[in-house]
Design an enzyme around this catalytic site. Structure first.
Site, PDB file in Angstrom:
ATOM      1  CD  GLU A 189      -3.098   5.522   6.421  1.00 41.50           C
ATOM      2  OE1 GLU A 189      -3.042   5.585   5.178  1.00 41.50           O
ATOM      3  OE2 GLU A 189      -2.186   5.025   7.123  1.00 41.50           O
ATOM      4  CG  ASN A 211      -1.725   1.247   1.361  1.00 43.12           C
ATOM      5  OD1 ASN A 211      -1.835   2.015   0.402  1.00 43.12           O
ATOM      6  ND2 ASN A 211      -2.297   1.471   2.529  1.00 43.12           N
ATOM      7  CD1 TRP A 212       3.581   1.038  -3.026  1.00 39.47           C
ATOM      8  CD2 TRP A 212       3.459   2.277  -4.892  1.00 39.47           C
ATOM      9  NE1 TRP A 212       4.232   0.363  -4.031  1.00 39.47           N
ATOM     10  CE2 TRP A 212       4.181   1.096  -5.185  1.00 39.47           C
ATOM     11  CE3 TRP A 212       3.254   3.203  -5.917  1.00 39.47           C
ATOM     12  CZ2 TRP A 212       4.698   0.840  -6.452  1.00 39.47           C
ATOM     13  CZ3 TRP A 212       3.765   2.949  -7.177  1.00 39.47           C
ATOM     14  CH2 TRP A 212       4.485   1.770  -7.443  1.00 39.47           C
ATOM     15  CE  LYS A 213       0.089   3.464   4.699  1.00 36.61           C
ATOM     16  NZ  LYS A 213      -0.084   3.632   6.112  1.00 36.61           N
ATOM     17  CG  HIS A 230      -5.826   1.845   4.727  1.00 35.86           C
ATOM     18  ND1 HIS A 230      -5.439   2.821   5.620  1.00 35.86           N
ATOM     19  CD2 HIS A 230      -4.820   0.939   4.683  1.00 35.86           C
ATOM     20  CE1 HIS A 230      -4.238   2.511   6.084  1.00 35.86           C
ATOM     21  NE2 HIS A 230      -3.840   1.376   5.532  1.00 35.86           N
ATOM     22  CD  GLU A 245      -3.913  -2.566   7.055  1.00 36.95           C
ATOM     23  OE1 GLU A 245      -2.778  -2.759   6.636  1.00 36.95           O
ATOM     24  OE2 GLU A 245      -4.583  -1.557   6.804  1.00 36.95           O
ATOM     25  CB  SER A 297       4.742  -1.830  12.059  1.00 38.51           C
ATOM     26  OG  SER A 297       4.301  -0.498  12.216  1.00 38.51           O
ATOM     27  N   GLY A 329       1.972   2.113  10.757  1.00 38.65           N
ATOM     28  CA  GLY A 329       2.922   3.216  10.632  1.00 38.65           C
ATOM     29  C   GLY A 329       3.516   3.648  11.962  1.00 38.65           C
TER      30      GLY A 329
HETATM   31  C1  PEP Z   1      -0.943   0.067   5.892  1.00 41.23           C
HETATM   32  O1  PEP Z   1      -1.095   1.253   5.780  1.00 41.23           O
HETATM   33  O2  PEP Z   1      -1.713  -0.697   5.293  1.00 41.23           O
HETATM   34  C2  PEP Z   1       0.139  -0.431   6.729  1.00 41.23           C
HETATM   35  C3  PEP Z   1       0.086  -1.651   7.189  1.00 41.23           C
HETATM   36  O3  PEP Z   1       1.166   0.454   7.005  1.00 41.23           O
HETATM   37  P1  PEP Z   1       2.572   0.117   7.705  1.00 41.23           P
HETATM   38  O4  PEP Z   1       3.056  -1.173   7.123  1.00 41.23           O
HETATM   39  O5  PEP Z   1       3.460   1.275   7.328  1.00 41.23           O
HETATM   40  O6  PEP Z   1       2.303   0.038   9.167  1.00 41.23           O
END
Ligand code: PEP
Length: 251
Positions: free
Chosen positions: A98, A9-11, A96, A168, A214, A174
């Site tokens: 976010e 997931n590049w966001k 997601h 998640e 993470s 993050g």
């Molecule tokens: C995500 O945003 O889907 C995610 C898991 O981020 P990160 O791996 O940076 O925690």
């Protein structure tokens, strides 16, 4: 055996040129015999270029990170599921945390997005997960199960069979904090039981449930060892081709 998937997931990272470069690097470094299906979740601007240059090569797939809950019309700035599909990609990440937090996406809107994604032959990667205060109150199982119930339980068996779930925990996204492999496995097993209660054991057993939060090359193997952990949704570490591919091959 359940399909293993590792989705990046590049966001909101990588302009057009940088995104193409990163995807090319993943393609060049991939062997084509990875341990999991690779999916690159990119901003909309990359989709069509990557559909032409990457999708299908060495088995790599590309995902949008969202689509509208409306089919078409006067919704300035929105991108429909049909538009996403028309770029040539086959996956879409939905719900997601976010998007839930900053854009107020609700379980009900996500149910509509799932329907449109599936109607347009996109594989939805449906995200769920609890915030820290819910985990601290020990209400995390009920919270995440409700997300599944309200967004997924109206699906036909046929549509559910095409759906991927990503758990998640928001407190691990993050933040550098990861759920322990035991915490991930416990939640995944709980979610699979919840899915089995509604869709039946056979269908629940074929649904890939990915872990996100993470996940890095140093902890992926331990997390993916859980019997109900079928891969990952990877944020930060998906922005580096070597790290991402190391995670893909961590089973
Ligand atoms: C995500 O945003 O889907 C995610 C898991 O981020 P990160 O791996 O940076 O925690």
């Amino acid at each position: 055996m359940r399909k293993k998937i590792v989705a990046g997931n590049w966001k909101m990272n990588n302009n057009l040129e940088a995104g193409i470069k990163l995807a090319q690097e993943v393609l060049e470094k991939a062997t084509g015999n990875e341990e999991a299906q690779i999916v690159l979740g990119t901003p909309f601007i990359h989709l069509n270029k990557l559909a032409e240059s990457i999708v299908g090569k060495k088995g790599i797939e590309v995902a949008a990170q969202n689509c509208s809950d409306k089919a078409s019309g006067a919704y300035t700035g929105e991108t429909s599921a049909e538009m996403v599909k028309s770029t040539g990609v086959n996956y879409v990440i939905l719900g997601h945390s976010e998007r839930r937090e900053y854009f107020n996406e609700t379980n009900q809107e996500l149910a509509a997005k799932l329907d449109l994604a599936l109607a347009n032959n996109l594989v939805p990667i449906f995200c769920c997960g609890e915030p820290l205060e819910i985990r601290e109150k020990e209400e995390h199982y009920a919270y995440v199960k409700q997300q599944l119930t309200e967004s997924l339980f109206h699906l036909s068996a046929n549509d559910f069979a095409k759906t991927v779930i990503a758990y998640e925990p928001i407190w691990a996204i993050g933040t550098g904090k990861t759920a322990t492999s035991a915490q991930a496995q416990e939640m995944h097993a709980e979610l699979r039981n919840h899915l089995a209660d509604h869709f039946g054991q056979e269908l629940a057993d074929t649904c890939p449930i990915l872990y996100g939060g993470s996940c890095k090359p140093s902890n992926a193997q331990e997390i993916f060892a859980g019997a109900d952990v079928d891969g990952g949704l990877i944020g930060g570490a998906s922005l580096n081709a070597d790290d991402f591919l190391a995670i893909v091959n961590s089973f």
